[in-house]
Scaffold this motif. Sequence first.
Motif, PDB file in Angstrom:
ATOM      1  N   THR A  31       1.797   6.502  -7.036  1.00 14.29           N
ATOM      2  CA  THR A  31       0.658   7.184  -7.638  1.00 14.29           C
ATOM      3  C   THR A  31       0.542   8.639  -7.188  1.00 14.29           C
ATOM      4  O   THR A  31      -0.210   9.407  -7.783  1.00 14.29           O
ATOM      5  N   THR A  32       1.280   9.025  -6.166  1.00 18.15           N
ATOM      6  CA  THR A  32       1.224  10.393  -5.649  1.00 18.15           C
ATOM      7  C   THR A  32       2.130  11.344  -6.419  1.00 18.15           C
ATOM      8  O   THR A  32       1.786  12.496  -6.644  1.00 18.15           O
ATOM      9  N   TYR A  33       3.271  10.864  -6.826  1.00 12.39           N
ATOM     10  CA  TYR A  33       4.289  11.732  -7.426  1.00 12.39           C
ATOM     11  C   TYR A  33       4.353  11.546  -8.933  1.00 12.39           C
ATOM     12  O   TYR A  33       4.355  10.426  -9.426  1.00 12.39           O
ATOM     13  N   ASP A  34       4.458  12.657  -9.655  1.00 13.67           N
ATOM     14  CA  ASP A  34       4.646  12.571 -11.101  1.00 13.67           C
ATOM     15  C   ASP A  34       6.075  12.931 -11.499  1.00 13.67           C
ATOM     16  O   ASP A  34       6.460  12.796 -12.653  1.00 13.67           O
ATOM     17  N   TRP A  37       6.820   9.187 -15.679  1.00 12.75           N
ATOM     18  CA  TRP A  37       7.333  10.072 -14.638  1.00 12.75           C
ATOM     19  C   TRP A  37       8.358  11.034 -15.230  1.00 12.75           C
ATOM     20  O   TRP A  37       9.144  10.669 -16.105  1.00 12.75           O
ATOM     21  N   ASP A  41       0.827  -1.205   0.000  1.00 13.28           N
ATOM     22  CA  ASP A  41       0.000   0.000   0.000  1.00 13.28           C
ATOM     23  C   ASP A  41       0.861   1.254   0.000  1.00 13.28           C
ATOM     24  O   ASP A  41       0.545   2.231  -0.678  1.00 13.28           O
ATOM     25  N   GLY A  90       9.832  16.305  -4.425  1.00 14.53           N
ATOM     26  CA  GLY A  90       8.838  15.545  -3.664  1.00 14.53           C
ATOM     27  C   GLY A  90       9.400  14.175  -3.310  1.00 14.53           C
ATOM     28  O   GLY A  90       9.767  13.909  -2.177  1.00 14.53           O
ATOM     29  N   THR A  96       9.295  15.096   0.436  1.00 17.60           N
ATOM     30  CA  THR A  96       8.284  14.446   1.265  1.00 17.60           C
ATOM     31  C   THR A  96       8.360  12.927   1.239  1.00 17.60           C
ATOM     32  O   THR A  96       7.637  12.262   1.986  1.00 17.60           O
ATOM     33  N   ARG A 137       0.987   3.962  -2.978  1.00 11.97           N
ATOM     34  CA  ARG A 137       0.678   5.367  -2.690  1.00 11.97           C
ATOM     35  C   ARG A 137       1.803   6.274  -3.192  1.00 11.97           C
ATOM     36  O   ARG A 137       1.546   7.324  -3.790  1.00 11.97           O
ATOM     37  N   ILE A 138       3.045   5.875  -2.953  1.00 13.45           N
ATOM     38  CA  ILE A 138       4.173   6.690  -3.417  1.00 13.45           C
ATOM     39  C   ILE A 138       4.170   6.790  -4.935  1.00 13.45           C
ATOM     40  O   ILE A 138       4.306   7.869  -5.509  1.00 13.45           O
TER      41      ILE A 138
END
Length: 107
Positions: free
Chosen positions: A10-13, A40, A3, A69, A93, A7-8
């Motif tokens: 799909t969060t960052y482009d 990406w 998970d 990020g 982040t 999340r990582i």
Amino acid sequence: MDDVVARILTTYDTITVVGASGDPAKAAHRVPALMQRHGWRIIPVNPRGGTLFGEPAYPALGEIPERAGLVDVFRPARQAAEVARQAAATGATALWLQFGIVSRRPG
């Protein structure tokens, strides 16, 4: 853990790659090139500067003119803690280390 990875990813482009390499034989080239092919944006960090993956390569994390990020690290384990400090100082982040990277506290 799956998970967190999902999340990582799909969060960052944009992925800032510390230790990015121009040598296609190295994982520090193959992995970011693959990530770029899958959509990406790659911001390479390499002390030589120049251009990698069609993007300007910055000599250090602190020289990137935008906030990082997700920072993906392709450096030896002994440098991981310092890269993590630099990433935090720039406002990153998320920090992604390669398998087998361990940084132990002295003593």
